[in-house]
Design an enzyme around this catalytic site. Structure first.
Site, PDB file in Angstrom:
ATOM      1  N   ILE A  55       4.066  -2.642 -20.360  1.00 25.77           N
ATOM      2  CA  ILE A  55       3.570  -3.661 -19.440  1.00 25.77           C
ATOM      3  C   ILE A  55       3.819  -3.199 -18.011  1.00 25.77           C
ATOM      4  O   ILE A  55       4.816  -2.525 -17.741  1.00 25.77           O
ATOM      5  CB  ILE A  55       4.219  -5.045 -19.723  1.00 25.77           C
ATOM      6  CG1 ILE A  55       3.509  -6.161 -18.960  1.00 25.77           C
ATOM      7  CG2 ILE A  55       5.720  -5.016 -19.444  1.00 25.77           C
ATOM      8  CD1 ILE A  55       3.889  -7.549 -19.440  1.00 25.77           C
ATOM      9  N   CYS A  56       2.891  -3.530 -17.122  1.00 31.30           N
ATOM     10  CA  CYS A  56       3.051  -3.233 -15.696  1.00 31.30           C
ATOM     11  C   CYS A  56       2.520  -4.435 -14.919  1.00 31.30           C
ATOM     12  O   CYS A  56       2.520  -5.551 -15.435  1.00 31.30           O
ATOM     13  CB  CYS A  56       2.336  -1.936 -15.310  1.00 31.30           C
ATOM     14  SG  CYS A  56       0.543  -2.001 -15.460  1.00 31.30           S
ATOM     15  N   ARG A  57       2.051  -4.227 -13.716  1.00 33.01           N
ATOM     16  CA  ARG A  57       1.529  -5.346 -12.924  1.00 33.01           C
ATOM     17  C   ARG A  57       0.215  -5.854 -13.498  1.00 33.01           C
ATOM     18  O   ARG A  57       0.046  -7.036 -13.730  1.00 33.01           O
ATOM     19  CB  ARG A  57       1.358  -4.944 -11.455  1.00 33.01           C
ATOM     20  CG  ARG A  57       0.922  -6.106 -10.566  1.00 33.01           C
ATOM     21  CD  ARG A  57       0.755  -5.708  -9.122  1.00 33.01           C
ATOM     22  NE  ARG A  57      -0.229  -4.659  -8.917  1.00 33.01           N
ATOM     23  CZ  ARG A  57      -1.556  -4.848  -8.909  1.00 33.01           C
ATOM     24  NH1 ARG A  57      -2.051  -6.035  -9.098  1.00 33.01           N
ATOM     25  NH2 ARG A  57      -2.361  -3.830  -8.721  1.00 33.01           N
ATOM     26  N   MET A  85       1.796  -8.166 -16.061  1.00 34.89           N
ATOM     27  CA  MET A  85       2.585  -9.313 -15.617  1.00 34.89           C
ATOM     28  C   MET A  85       1.769 -10.255 -14.731  1.00 34.89           C
ATOM     29  O   MET A  85       1.904 -11.461 -14.826  1.00 34.89           O
ATOM     30  CB  MET A  85       3.827  -8.848 -14.835  1.00 34.89           C
ATOM     31  CG  MET A  85       4.933  -8.282 -15.671  1.00 34.89           C
ATOM     32  SD  MET A  85       5.689  -9.447 -16.843  1.00 34.89           S
ATOM     33  CE  MET A  85       6.632 -10.518 -15.763  1.00 34.89           C
TER      34      MET A  85
END
Length: 133
Positions: free
Chosen positions: A88-90, A117
């Site tokens: 997961i990242c931005r 996110m």
């Protein structure tokens, strides 16, 4: 031989494996459910300022994608190539890069969290829990 040399060696061998299953996509809600059930290791590849700004998914391992020893940290967090790992990242781009690296070195169950996110349909948009510790 150190872990980085082993991973580099495996990268050169596994990177040509055309029969490998593709990186799978998970919704934020699916990732949350799998994480809560202990079915995946969630890797948050964002940077420390991003972690502080929004928090992270409770139980996520924080490993910045740009870390020199990213793959070594990933192996330690996941516990082996057969362990299911989700990234997961931005918004989904860096997590896709992390997932691709994991596949390239031989991880067999690799997921990318769609929306990350902060993106549409992502962790925060779904109002899933966050940790600020």
């Amino acid at each position: 031989m150190n872990i980085q040399a082993i991973l580099a060696s495996m990268f050169s061998l596994k990177g040509n494996d055309r029969g490998a299953p593709p990186v799978q996509r998970l919704s934020a809600r699916e990732a949350h459910e799998k994480l809560a059930a202990g079915e995946i290791t969630l890797i948050d590849v964002r940077t420390p300022p991003e972690w502080r700004q929004t928090g992270t998914a409770p139980g996520a391992q924080r490993i910045t994608l740009q870390d020199k020893d990213f793959l070594k940290q990933l192996m330690q967090a996941a516990g082996g190539f057969e362990a299911p790992v989700a990234f997961i990242c931005r918004s989904g781009q860096r997590s896709g890069q992390g997932a691709a690296q994991a596949r390239a070195v031989g991880f067999t169950q690799v997921y990318n969290v769609v929306g990350g996110m902060e993106g549409p349909g992502g962790w925060l948009a779904e109002r899933l829990p966050v940790s600020h510790s």
